[in-house]
Design a protein around this motif. Sequence first.
Motif, PDB file in Angstrom:
ATOM      1  N   PHE A 193      46.299   9.174  66.601  1.00  0.00           N
ATOM      2  CA  PHE A 193      46.786   7.957  65.951  1.00  0.00           C
ATOM      3  C   PHE A 193      48.244   8.073  65.513  1.00  0.00           C
ATOM      4  O   PHE A 193      48.668   7.418  64.556  1.00  0.00           O
ATOM      5  CB  PHE A 193      45.912   7.577  64.744  1.00  0.00           C
ATOM      6  N   GLY A 194      49.028   8.962  66.162  1.00  0.00           N
ATOM      7  CA  GLY A 194      50.443   9.090  65.843  1.00  0.00           C
ATOM      8  C   GLY A 194      50.725   9.786  64.524  1.00  0.00           C
ATOM      9  O   GLY A 194      51.790   9.591  63.931  1.00  0.00           O
ATOM     10  N   ILE A 195      49.809  10.628  64.038  1.00  0.00           N
ATOM     11  CA  ILE A 195      49.950  11.311  62.749  1.00  0.00           C
ATOM     12  C   ILE A 195      50.385  12.750  62.985  1.00  0.00           C
ATOM     13  O   ILE A 195      49.908  13.421  63.904  1.00  0.00           O
ATOM     14  CB  ILE A 195      48.638  11.260  61.953  1.00  0.00           C
ATOM     15  N   GLU A 196      51.288  13.230  62.135  1.00  0.00           N
ATOM     16  CA  GLU A 196      51.757  14.620  62.191  1.00  0.00           C
ATOM     17  C   GLU A 196      51.778  15.184  60.774  1.00  0.00           C
ATOM     18  O   GLU A 196      52.165  14.495  59.823  1.00  0.00           O
ATOM     19  CB  GLU A 196      53.154  14.684  62.804  1.00  0.00           C
ATOM     20  N   THR A 197      51.354  16.443  60.623  1.00  0.00           N
ATOM     21  CA  THR A 197      51.400  17.125  59.324  1.00  0.00           C
ATOM     22  C   THR A 197      52.331  18.331  59.437  1.00  0.00           C
ATOM     23  O   THR A 197      52.429  18.972  60.486  1.00  0.00           O
ATOM     24  CB  THR A 197      50.003  17.586  58.877  1.00  0.00           C
ATOM     25  N   ARG A 198      53.010  18.640  58.300  1.00  0.00           N
ATOM     26  CA  ARG A 198      53.948  19.767  58.249  1.00  0.00           C
ATOM     27  C   ARG A 198      53.612  20.652  57.055  1.00  0.00           C
ATOM     28  O   ARG A 198      53.353  20.143  55.955  1.00  0.00           O
ATOM     29  CB  ARG A 198      55.393  19.266  58.150  1.00  0.00           C
ATOM     30  N   PHE A 199      53.675  21.982  57.277  1.00  0.00           N
ATOM     31  CA  PHE A 199      53.390  22.970  56.248  1.00  0.00           C
ATOM     32  C   PHE A 199      54.596  23.914  56.206  1.00  0.00           C
ATOM     33  O   PHE A 199      54.825  24.686  57.162  1.00  0.00           O
ATOM     34  CB  PHE A 199      52.109  23.739  56.570  1.00  0.00           C
ATOM     35  N   ALA A 200      55.369  23.870  55.104  1.00  0.00           N
ATOM     36  CA  ALA A 200      56.660  24.572  55.052  1.00  0.00           C
ATOM     37  C   ALA A 200      56.657  25.670  54.001  1.00  0.00           C
ATOM     38  O   ALA A 200      55.768  25.744  53.135  1.00  0.00           O
ATOM     39  CB  ALA A 200      57.783  23.578  54.777  1.00  0.00           C
ATOM     40  N   HIS A 201      57.725  26.539  54.093  1.00  0.00           N
ATOM     41  CA  HIS A 201      57.984  27.651  53.158  1.00  0.00           C
ATOM     42  C   HIS A 201      56.877  28.697  53.202  1.00  0.00           C
ATOM     43  O   HIS A 201      56.568  29.326  52.171  1.00  0.00           O
ATOM     44  CB  HIS A 201      58.161  27.132  51.724  1.00  0.00           C
ATOM     45  N   LEU A 202      56.246  28.919  54.357  1.00  0.00           N
ATOM     46  CA  LEU A 202      55.111  29.835  54.456  1.00  0.00           C
ATOM     47  C   LEU A 202      55.584  31.283  54.436  1.00  0.00           C
ATOM     48  O   LEU A 202      56.704  31.618  54.852  1.00  0.00           O
ATOM     49  CB  LEU A 202      54.326  29.561  55.737  1.00  0.00           C
ATOM     50  N   ALA A 203      54.681  32.153  53.988  1.00  0.00           N
ATOM     51  CA  ALA A 203      54.945  33.594  54.040  1.00  0.00           C
ATOM     52  C   ALA A 203      54.522  34.175  55.387  1.00  0.00           C
ATOM     53  O   ALA A 203      55.120  35.128  55.884  1.00  0.00           O
ATOM     54  CB  ALA A 203      54.201  34.313  52.914  1.00  0.00           C
ATOM     55  N   LYS A 204      53.474  33.585  55.977  1.00  0.00           N
ATOM     56  CA  LYS A 204      52.973  34.081  57.262  1.00  0.00           C
ATOM     57  C   LYS A 204      52.378  32.921  58.038  1.00  0.00           C
ATOM     58  O   LYS A 204      51.704  32.057  57.475  1.00  0.00           O
ATOM     59  CB  LYS A 204      51.916  35.164  57.042  1.00  0.00           C
ATOM     60  N   ILE A 205      52.636  32.894  59.367  1.00  0.00           N
ATOM     61  CA  ILE A 205      52.081  31.888  60.259  1.00  0.00           C
ATOM     62  C   ILE A 205      50.969  32.525  61.074  1.00  0.00           C
ATOM     63  O   ILE A 205      51.172  33.580  61.699  1.00  0.00           O
ATOM     64  CB  ILE A 205      53.181  31.308  61.185  1.00  0.00           C
ATOM     65  N   ARG A 206      49.777  31.901  61.099  1.00  0.00           N
ATOM     66  CA  ARG A 206      48.608  32.473  61.763  1.00  0.00           C
ATOM     67  C   ARG A 206      48.192  31.720  63.027  1.00  0.00           C
ATOM     68  O   ARG A 206      47.124  31.974  63.570  1.00  0.00           O
ATOM     69  CB  ARG A 206      47.425  32.528  60.797  1.00  0.00           C
ATOM     70  N   VAL A 207      48.979  30.757  63.472  1.00  0.00           N
ATOM     71  CA  VAL A 207      48.665  29.997  64.687  1.00  0.00           C
ATOM     72  C   VAL A 207      49.880  30.004  65.600  1.00  0.00           C
ATOM     73  O   VAL A 207      51.004  30.327  65.174  1.00  0.00           O
ATOM     74  CB  VAL A 207      48.254  28.544  64.359  1.00  0.00           C
ATOM     75  N   LYS A 208      49.648  29.649  66.872  1.00  0.00           N
ATOM     76  CA  LYS A 208      50.707  29.631  67.864  1.00  0.00           C
ATOM     77  C   LYS A 208      50.925  28.215  68.372  1.00  0.00           C
ATOM     78  O   LYS A 208      50.030  27.373  68.307  1.00  0.00           O
ATOM     79  CB  LYS A 208      50.362  30.565  69.031  1.00  0.00           C
ATOM     80  N   LYS A 209      52.099  27.986  68.929  1.00  0.00           N
ATOM     81  CA  LYS A 209      52.418  26.681  69.502  1.00  0.00           C
ATOM     82  C   LYS A 209      51.480  26.388  70.675  1.00  0.00           C
ATOM     83  O   LYS A 209      51.230  27.247  71.518  1.00  0.00           O
ATOM     84  CB  LYS A 209      53.869  26.659  69.956  1.00  0.00           C
ATOM     85  N   GLY A 210      50.948  25.163  70.713  1.00  0.00           N
ATOM     86  CA  GLY A 210      50.003  24.770  71.753  1.00  0.00           C
ATOM     87  C   GLY A 210      48.554  25.042  71.417  1.00  0.00           C
ATOM     88  O   GLY A 210      47.654  24.621  72.149  1.00  0.00           O
ATOM     89  N   GLN A 211      48.300  25.746  70.295  1.00  0.00           N
ATOM     90  CA  GLN A 211      46.927  26.067  69.902  1.00  0.00           C
ATOM     91  C   GLN A 211      46.255  24.835  69.293  1.00  0.00           C
ATOM     92  O   GLN A 211      46.868  24.093  68.524  1.00  0.00           O
ATOM     93  CB  GLN A 211      46.929  27.213  68.894  1.00  0.00           C
ATOM     94  N   ARG A 212      44.981  24.622  69.628  1.00  0.00           N
ATOM     95  CA  ARG A 212      44.200  23.536  69.035  1.00  0.00           C
ATOM     96  C   ARG A 212      43.493  24.059  67.785  1.00  0.00           C
ATOM     97  O   ARG A 212      42.839  25.107  67.833  1.00  0.00           O
ATOM     98  CB  ARG A 212      43.180  22.994  70.034  1.00  0.00           C
ATOM     99  N   VAL A 213      43.618  23.337  66.672  1.00  0.00           N
ATOM    100  CA  VAL A 213      43.018  23.750  65.402  1.00  0.00           C
ATOM    101  C   VAL A 213      42.066  22.663  64.919  1.00  0.00           C
ATOM    102  O   VAL A 213      42.165  21.503  65.314  1.00  0.00           O
ATOM    103  CB  VAL A 213      44.104  24.019  64.340  1.00  0.00           C
ATOM    104  N   SER A 214      41.148  23.066  64.048  1.00  0.00           N
ATOM    105  CA  SER A 214      40.167  22.147  63.483  1.00  0.00           C
ATOM    106  C   SER A 214      40.403  21.997  61.990  1.00  0.00           C
ATOM    107  O   SER A 214      41.006  22.865  61.348  1.00  0.00           O
ATOM    108  CB  SER A 214      38.742  22.654  63.733  1.00  0.00           C
ATOM    109  N   ARG A 215      39.902  20.902  61.435  1.00  0.00           N
ATOM    110  CA  ARG A 215      40.023  20.678  59.995  1.00  0.00           C
ATOM    111  C   ARG A 215      39.324  21.799  59.236  1.00  0.00           C
ATOM    112  O   ARG A 215      38.182  22.143  59.526  1.00  0.00           O
ATOM    113  CB  ARG A 215      39.416  19.331  59.621  1.00  0.00           C
TER     114      ARG A 215
END
Length: 437
Positions: free
Chosen positions: A373-395
């Motif tokens: 539906f054209g929605i995007e979420t952003r999570f900033a100032h993180l200490a560690k990133i646990r996902v990769k670009k192109g990865q599908r995630v669930s709620r």
Amino acid sequence: MRSRLEIKIRALLERYFPERRLFLRSDNDTRFIRLKPSTQLVAFMGLTFIVSWTIISTAILLMDSIGSGNFREQARRDQQTYELRLNAMSLERDARTEEALAAQDRFNTALQQISVMQSQLLNSETRRRELETGIGVIQATLRRTMKERETALRETTPPDQEVSGKQATRLTNPPLANDMLNILSIALAETAQQRDKVIASAEVALQAAEEMRLDLALMEEKNDQIFRQLEDAMTVSVEPLTKMFSAAGLDAKSMMEEVRRGYRGQGGPMMPISFSTKGGEITKEAIRANRLLDQMDQLNMYRIAAETAPFANPLKSAFRYTSGFGTRWGRMHKGTDFAAKYGTPIYATADGIVVHSDWLSGYGRLIKIKHEFGIETRFAHLAKIRVKKGQRVSRGERIGDMGNSGRSTGTHLHYEVRVNGRAVNPMTFIKAGRDVF
């Protein structure tokens, strides 16, 4: 009078806060700082205020953390209880539907048997009437023939032989007539017996049909009660979801159409049931069942849409809000800040695909997730990133840890929600989902 009051106040201060001197000694000189009672009083009051404020803030934060944890746990338990109840009602509805269909089949079979028996009864009645008519014709013919014969004998027989002729007639005619009457009587008796048997069978079938009709009426009443309960449950389930999408400023109708286009594959054991009316009349039960199935399909689409829209909270542990959406220090703050301890787990707020998972300017370590539906979420100032670009995630899936990277004044999460590229208040979605999830 005023000087006496000042003297008393000064004496009281000197009693509890006597004048003190703080000596500062160096190699060549010695100096001291003189601490007056008033200065000590101000310092004591300031220190007392800071300690009190720290204790009260800690207590409020602890109470808020405990309260929010209990609320989420209670909401999760209520949701599980509701899902179990809905599944049980669905199973009971399916069982009652199967029983109703079986009773309907038995009732139709009994009606067919009654129809066959009625046809047999009509055929036997027609046959009986035909036999009675035939017997009547035979009897009339015999009587007419016997009269004609007796008349002919009287005309041809002399008077003195009339007596012997009557005796001969009595001796020759009665046996043939008696045989015919016996045959006709036996046929009538057999026909009557067959008719009685058919009537008895028809009465038994009618009684069985009446019992089946009563069973079917009772079954229909039970089904009506089940339908009412399911319809009420559907209404209670769909209305909060509709309000949730409306509160978030989303068009529920267009979202449902998009979900329907993306999830239109059919087949398999999990395919929704539908009651066909082809080749027969549309019954009230079929209409209600199909309407209920449509509502269940709508509820399922709402669930899919809710999974793909960010109605969840990015944090599950204790936190506090430090900055909201809107103008801050003369600049637009496009998200909401959540403060917690360093390394606090960060979770995806909806199903989606990671489109960015790297350092980005003042955002520091940033994760961008693209949703439906054209929605995007952003999570900033993180200490560690646990996902990769192109990865599908669930709620609810863990995607990173809270930190202090980028342009940040302390450990916190900067959370943004954008709809068609435009930043919106994330709390609109979170508050809309609180009453549902």
